[in-house]
Design a protein around this motif. Sequence first.
Motif, PDB file in Angstrom:
ATOM      1  N   ASP A 182       0.831  -1.211   0.000  1.00 25.88           N
ATOM      2  CA  ASP A 182       0.000   0.000   0.000  1.00 25.88           C
ATOM      3  C   ASP A 182       0.862   1.255   0.000  1.00 25.88           C
TER       4      ASP A 182
ATOM      5  N   SER B  88       2.403   1.653  -3.405  1.00 29.42           N
ATOM      6  CA  SER B  88       1.379   2.086  -4.344  1.00 29.42           C
ATOM      7  C   SER B  88       1.131   3.575  -4.236  1.00 29.42           C
TER       8      SER B  88
ATOM      9  N   THR C 152     -10.870  -2.889   0.359  1.00 29.18           N
ATOM     10  CA  THR C 152     -10.374  -1.547   0.085  1.00 29.18           C
ATOM     11  C   THR C 152     -11.477  -0.553   0.432  1.00 29.18           C
TER      12      THR C 152
ATOM     13  N   THR D 195     -14.507  -3.540  -5.011  1.00 30.30           N
ATOM     14  CA  THR D 195     -13.125  -3.937  -5.268  1.00 30.30           C
ATOM     15  C   THR D 195     -12.583  -4.820  -4.149  1.00 30.30           C
TER      16      THR D 195
ATOM     17  N   LYS E   8      -8.549  -6.301  -2.903  1.00 36.90           N
ATOM     18  CA  LYS E   8      -7.119  -6.385  -3.181  1.00 36.90           C
ATOM     19  C   LYS E   8      -6.581  -7.647  -2.533  1.00 36.90           C
TER      20      LYS E   8
ATOM     21  N   ARG F 184       0.785  -7.498  -5.715  1.00 37.64           N
ATOM     22  CA  ARG F 184      -0.595  -7.049  -5.618  1.00 37.64           C
ATOM     23  C   ARG F 184      -1.444  -7.540  -6.776  1.00 37.64           C
TER      24      ARG F 184
ATOM     25  N   PHE G  98      -5.433  -6.783  -7.973  1.00 36.96           N
ATOM     26  CA  PHE G  98      -6.545  -5.875  -7.729  1.00 36.96           C
ATOM     27  C   PHE G  98      -7.718  -6.315  -8.598  1.00 36.96           C
TER      28      PHE G  98
ATOM     29  N   TYR H 298     -11.784  -5.663  -9.687  1.00 39.84           N
ATOM     30  CA  TYR H 298     -12.886  -4.710  -9.678  1.00 39.84           C
ATOM     31  C   TYR H 298     -14.077  -5.290 -10.442  1.00 39.84           C
TER      32      TYR H 298
END
Length: 202
Positions: A31, A34, A169, A174, A176, A183, A185, A187
Motif C-alpha cells: 500500500d 502504491s 479496500t 473492489t 485487493k 498485488r 486488484f 474490480y
Amino acid sequence: MRSKRLWFIGLLVAISITLSGCAWFSDVTLDIRSSITGLPFTISTYDYDGQKIDQIKANSVKISTYRPMSKTDSNQNEQSKVIDIEYGGHQMIHVGSSLIASEGLTNYQDRFNRKVNINNINPSVPMLAEIYNNFKNDWSGKARVILIRSQAGKPIAVYVGNHVRVSGTDMKSTTKINVDGKRLFIYRCDYSIYDLSTVKKM
C-alpha cells in the motif's frame, strides 16, 4: 550503555525479520509503495461475457476512487464505483466492466480446467477452523488458487500463490489480494478463492 544499544539493534533486526514474513506487513508495504511510487501493473478490462476489451502495461500505477465522483454515506463508506487509474503521467477513468490489475503475476486461465472439484472428508470444528484460517490469512497467508469470473460467470483469470492474503479496500466493488508479495486488484468481478491443497481438476 553499549550493550543496551546492541540489544536494541538486535531487537529491531529480529522484529524486521519476523514482520517480513507477516502477510499483513507485506500488505502495508504494498500500500505504501502504491501511494508513493505506484506499482508495475498489467491492467485488463473484460466485457460481460469475459472477452478482453483492452490492456495497459505500466511501470508506475496507482488505483483509487475517482475523487470528483466520490460519494460517501453517513458512515463515510465510499459509494462511487468510478475508479481512477494513474499510470506514467496518464489517467484512465473506469466504471462498469470487470477489471483486473496484476503486478507481474501469471494468469493460468489457459492451463486451468474451467470447472473445479473439491473432495474433502476431513472432520473439523467450524469455529476453530474459522479462527485458524483468519489467523493464517493475516499472518502468513495461505497457498490458494484464485478463480476470477466475469459478471456473467465466465472464467477470465486464474492465479496461484503460496502466501495469499485477501483484504478489502475503501473503493466500492473492489478487492485487493496479496499474492506472494505482489498485488492483485479485482474490480467488479465474481471470484472464488480455494485452498490449493483442496483443488483437483475434474
